[in-house]
Write a protein that holds these residues in place. Structure first.
Motif, PDB file in Angstrom:
ATOM      1  N   ARG A 155       0.868  -1.180   0.000  1.00 55.34           N
ATOM      2  CA  ARG A 155       0.000   0.000   0.000  1.00 55.34           C
ATOM      3  C   ARG A 155       0.902   1.226   0.000  1.00 55.34           C
ATOM      4  O   ARG A 155       1.941   1.246   0.684  1.00 55.34           O
ATOM      5  CB  ARG A 155      -0.869   0.004   1.253  1.00 55.34           C
ATOM      6  N   THR A 156       0.551   2.236  -0.750  1.00 56.42           N
ATOM      7  CA  THR A 156       1.318   3.473  -0.736  1.00 56.42           C
ATOM      8  C   THR A 156       0.382   4.664  -0.612  1.00 56.42           C
ATOM      9  O   THR A 156      -0.740   4.644  -1.112  1.00 56.42           O
ATOM     10  CB  THR A 156       2.192   3.626  -1.998  1.00 56.42           C
ATOM     11  N   ARG A 227       6.340  -3.026   7.836  1.00 60.49           N
ATOM     12  CA  ARG A 227       7.552  -2.353   7.382  1.00 60.49           C
ATOM     13  C   ARG A 227       7.100  -1.139   6.582  1.00 60.49           C
ATOM     14  O   ARG A 227       6.258  -1.270   5.693  1.00 60.49           O
ATOM     15  CB  ARG A 227       8.431  -3.282   6.556  1.00 60.49           C
ATOM     16  N   ILE A 228       7.653  -0.003   6.912  1.00 57.74           N
ATOM     17  CA  ILE A 228       7.243   1.246   6.266  1.00 57.74           C
ATOM     18  C   ILE A 228       8.467   1.908   5.651  1.00 57.74           C
ATOM     19  O   ILE A 228       9.471   2.145   6.338  1.00 57.74           O
ATOM     20  CB  ILE A 228       6.560   2.197   7.263  1.00 57.74           C
ATOM     21  N   ALA A 229       8.390   2.168   4.344  1.00 57.72           N
ATOM     22  CA  ALA A 229       9.469   2.847   3.632  1.00 57.72           C
ATOM     23  C   ALA A 229       9.010   4.268   3.337  1.00 57.72           C
ATOM     24  O   ALA A 229       7.971   4.472   2.700  1.00 57.72           O
ATOM     25  CB  ALA A 229       9.801   2.120   2.343  1.00 57.72           C
ATOM     26  N   VAL A 230       9.756   5.250   3.807  1.00 58.85           N
ATOM     27  CA  VAL A 230       9.400   6.659   3.653  1.00 58.85           C
ATOM     28  C   VAL A 230      10.241   7.268   2.537  1.00 58.85           C
ATOM     29  O   VAL A 230      11.472   7.182   2.560  1.00 58.85           O
ATOM     30  CB  VAL A 230       9.616   7.431   4.974  1.00 58.85           C
ATOM     31  N   GLU A 256       9.924  -2.128  11.180  1.00 61.06           N
ATOM     32  CA  GLU A 256      11.094  -1.490  10.558  1.00 61.06           C
ATOM     33  C   GLU A 256      10.638  -0.264   9.782  1.00 61.06           C
ATOM     34  O   GLU A 256       9.565  -0.260   9.175  1.00 61.06           O
ATOM     35  CB  GLU A 256      11.778  -2.482   9.621  1.00 61.06           C
ATOM     36  N   VAL A 257      11.467   0.779   9.824  1.00 60.47           N
ATOM     37  CA  VAL A 257      11.224   1.988   9.039  1.00 60.47           C
ATOM     38  C   VAL A 257      12.433   2.206   8.136  1.00 60.47           C
ATOM     39  O   VAL A 257      13.577   2.252   8.607  1.00 60.47           O
ATOM     40  CB  VAL A 257      11.000   3.226   9.929  1.00 60.47           C
ATOM     41  N   LEU A 258      12.189   2.322   6.839  1.00 59.30           N
ATOM     42  CA  LEU A 258      13.239   2.480   5.839  1.00 59.30           C
ATOM     43  C   LEU A 258      13.111   3.845   5.179  1.00 59.30           C
ATOM     44  O   LEU A 258      12.078   4.499   5.277  1.00 59.30           O
ATOM     45  CB  LEU A 258      13.113   1.385   4.773  1.00 59.30           C
ATOM     46  N   PHE A 278       5.511   3.688   1.523  1.00 62.06           N
ATOM     47  CA  PHE A 278       5.017   2.356   1.172  1.00 62.06           C
ATOM     48  C   PHE A 278       4.936   1.558   2.462  1.00 62.06           C
ATOM     49  O   PHE A 278       5.806   1.693   3.340  1.00 62.06           O
ATOM     50  CB  PHE A 278       5.954   1.638   0.198  1.00 62.06           C
ATOM     51  N   VAL A 279       3.916   0.732   2.587  1.00 61.28           N
ATOM     52  CA  VAL A 279       3.788  -0.098   3.767  1.00 61.28           C
ATOM     53  C   VAL A 279       3.465  -1.523   3.333  1.00 61.28           C
ATOM     54  O   VAL A 279       2.727  -1.755   2.369  1.00 61.28           O
ATOM     55  CB  VAL A 279       2.695   0.453   4.713  1.00 61.28           C
TER      56      VAL A 279
END
Length: 280
Positions: A155-156, A227-230, A256-258, A278-279
């Motif tokens: 999901r974004t 996990r969340i990518a910022v 985790e956060v990326l 993005f998650v």
């Protein structure tokens, strides 16, 4: 040995590609009539510098030529690959997968093509999952299945710096991002290739909260947690990305956060000032 290829729309950080020996095929980004290759002769900083001092450059993107994929596949074969997993931006958004399909016909080893149904760092998420599975002993079919499964769990949500670019890109037909921006800050969301306006926030603080709430409500792809990518485009969007990061860091639901950069092939359709997540 199984080799992995992605396209540069994946926004894959160089260190991740090097860790898993993933080949990145660059998209073509044209700025004011001059062609560049993303990640080769045009990085994120140079791209967003084209907007300096109030400039409004004419920007566009196009898929790599099949020959660029042939070169990437051959580099993997030269390193010992006997099978290749080629993971790419949604075919609904780009002709990139078709270029890869044509190139695969010129290679003597089998190439499995994956349409992730997504874009940007979502493609990296799929390739990353596949690479980890391969390192754990998965065969090509299993790794391809894991990449497809990860694609379905993504999901974004994000805000764009130049809403008119989204509408003009042809990737958001009927969404009306520019019109939504007249009433506030449109927060866009995407699952698969479907783009929508999640909410029109009154200000950036409210937009951050909407993205964070949406991400934390998403089901995690495994028992470890979310996990969340910022992602951040440039200096103007960094405060927004930091606010997202601060809001999700330390939450019990987040494993985790990326961090990643929103580079030229995405920025061409969103502009400077873009940030999101993005998650999975």
């Amino acid at each position: 040995m199984i080799g992995i290829v992605v396209d540069s729309n994946s926004q894959m950080p160089r260190e991740l590609a090097e860790r898993h020996r993933i080949e990145i095929v660059p998209l073509v980004v044209t700025i004011d009539g001059v062609e560049h290759h993303e990640g080769v002769d045009l990085d994120a900083d140079a791209f967003y510098a084209a907007w300096s001092d109030g400039a409004a450059p004419d920007v566009s993107t196009s898929q790599p030529a099949p020959g660029a994929f042939v070169d990437a596949y051959r580099r993997l074969v030269d390193r010992g690959a006997t099978e290749i997993l080629s993971i790419h931006v949604s075919e609904a958004m780009s002709g990139t997968l078709n270029s890869a399909r044509l190139a695969a016909q010129s290679i003597d080893v089998p190439v499995t093509l994956i349409d992730t149904g997504t874009a940007s760092f979502g493609v990296s998420c799929c390739a990353w999952a596949a690479a980890q599975a391969i390192e754990d002993g998965a065969d090509l079919a299993a790794a391809a299945g894991i990449a497809r499964s990860r694609a379905g769990s993504l999901r974004t949500s994000f805000v764009v710096g130049v809403p008119s670019l989204v509408d003009r890109s042809g990737r958001a037909s009927g969404v009306g991002v520019e019109q939504a921006s007249e009433g506030g800050v449109p927060v866009l969301a995407m699952t698969g290739p479907e783009l929508s306006v999640l909410v029109t926030a009154n200000d950036l603080d409210e937009a951050v909260q909407a993205m964070v709430d949406d991400a934390l409500a998403w089901p995690p792809s495994d028992d470890a947690g979310l996990r969340i990518a910022v992602g951040t485009s440039d200096a103007t969007s960094r405060p927004l990305a930091l606010a997202i990061t601060d809001a999700v860091t330390g939450d019990d639901r987040v494993a985790e956060v990326l961090q990643y950069r929103i580079g030229p092939s995405i920025g061409a359709h969103t502009g400077p000032g873009t940030a999101g997540l993005f998650v999975f």
